[in-house]
Design a protein around this motif. Structure first.
Motif, short mmCIF file in Angstrom:
data_model
loop_
_atom_site.label_atom_id
_atom_site.label_comp_id
_atom_site.label_asym_id
_atom_site.label_seq_id
_atom_site.Cartn_x
_atom_site.Cartn_y
_atom_site.Cartn_z
N LEU A 55 0.86 -1.18 0.00
CA LEU A 55 0.00 0.00 0.00
C LEU A 55 0.90 1.23 0.00
O LEU A 55 1.76 1.38 0.87
N LEU A 56 0.71 2.11 -0.99
CA LEU A 56 1.48 3.35 -1.10
C LEU A 56 0.57 4.55 -0.88
O LEU A 56 -0.58 4.55 -1.33
N THR A 110 -13.26 2.45 -3.50
CA THR A 110 -12.21 2.72 -4.48
C THR A 110 -12.56 3.96 -5.29
O THR A 110 -13.72 4.38 -5.33
N VAL A 111 -11.57 4.55 -5.92
CA VAL A 111 -11.77 5.68 -6.84
C VAL A 111 -11.29 5.25 -8.21
O VAL A 111 -10.40 4.40 -8.35
N GLY A 112 -11.90 5.83 -9.24
CA GLY A 112 -11.53 5.49 -10.61
C GLY A 112 -10.20 6.10 -11.01
O GLY A 112 -9.76 7.11 -10.46
N SER A 125 -8.40 6.96 1.24
CA SER A 125 -8.21 6.72 2.66
C SER A 125 -7.43 5.43 2.82
O SER A 125 -7.52 4.54 1.97
N SER A 126 -6.70 5.31 3.91
CA SER A 126 -6.02 4.04 4.19
C SER A 126 -6.93 3.07 4.93
O SER A 126 -6.55 1.94 5.21
N LEU A 175 -4.06 10.20 -2.05
CA LEU A 175 -4.44 9.03 -2.83
C LEU A 175 -3.56 7.86 -2.40
O LEU A 175 -2.34 7.98 -2.31
N PHE A 176 -4.19 6.73 -2.09
CA PHE A 176 -3.51 5.50 -1.73
C PHE A 176 -3.72 4.51 -2.86
O PHE A 176 -4.82 4.42 -3.41
N VAL A 177 -2.68 3.77 -3.22
CA VAL A 177 -2.82 2.70 -4.21
C VAL A 177 -2.33 1.40 -3.59
O VAL A 177 -1.39 1.40 -2.80
N GLU A 178 -3.00 0.31 -3.96
CA GLU A 178 -2.67 -0.99 -3.38
C GLU A 178 -2.43 -2.00 -4.49
O GLU A 178 -3.18 -2.07 -5.47
#
Length: 145
Positions: free
Chosen positions: A37-38, A116-118, A109-110, A64-67
């Protein structure tokens, strides 16, 4: 597995690659997987890549978090700074999975229950063109294969 690249500059919030033998479709694998998770840098403190990690449709400016999920290995640890394009791990099939693949998601959010967001990906060959992945299809850096 295939190398996984950081999509933008940011900080590693979580890195879990301890489940090496949990593969296949089994009830015991339903809620165990490896992931990274970043938290991506905001445009105010973005690096040279200039990636805009805000969502223009969103009125709030939460980070923005990406996993990356179902990874085989992780090259990063919690707290590490990453740069766009940096190898952070390799894809795999850890967890409730019959084969190697990657789940990639973005959140504001973490919180593990956050929606999720697009997002869209830029094509490697033509940075001004984007594509939105669709379930069940195969992609490379230039879009659908």
């Amino acid at each position: 597995g295939t190398p996984l690249l950081a999509v933008a500059n940011g900080v590693v919030v979580e890195s879990n690659a301890e489940h090496m033998h949990l593969t296949g479709i089994a009830v015991s694998n339903l809620f165990s997987w490896n992931s990274i998770l970043l938290r991506l840098d905001s445009p105010d403190n973005a690096g040279a890549d200039g990636v805009d990690t805000t969502n223009s449709e969103s009125s709030n400016r939460n980070p923005l978090f990406v996993e990356y999920v179902h990874i085989a290995t992780s090259c990063v640890q919690e707290g590490d700074r990453v740069s766009a394009g940096q190898i952070i791990g390799t894809s795999g099939g850890i967890g409730f999975s019959p084969e190697d693949h990657l789940h990639f998601a973005a959140y504001r959010s973490s919180d593990p229950h956050a929606p999720t967001v697009g997002f869209a990906f830029h094509k490697a060959a033509q940075q001004n063109e984007t594509f939105i992945p669709t379930a069940g299809k195969w992609y490379n850096a230039d879009g659908e294969m």
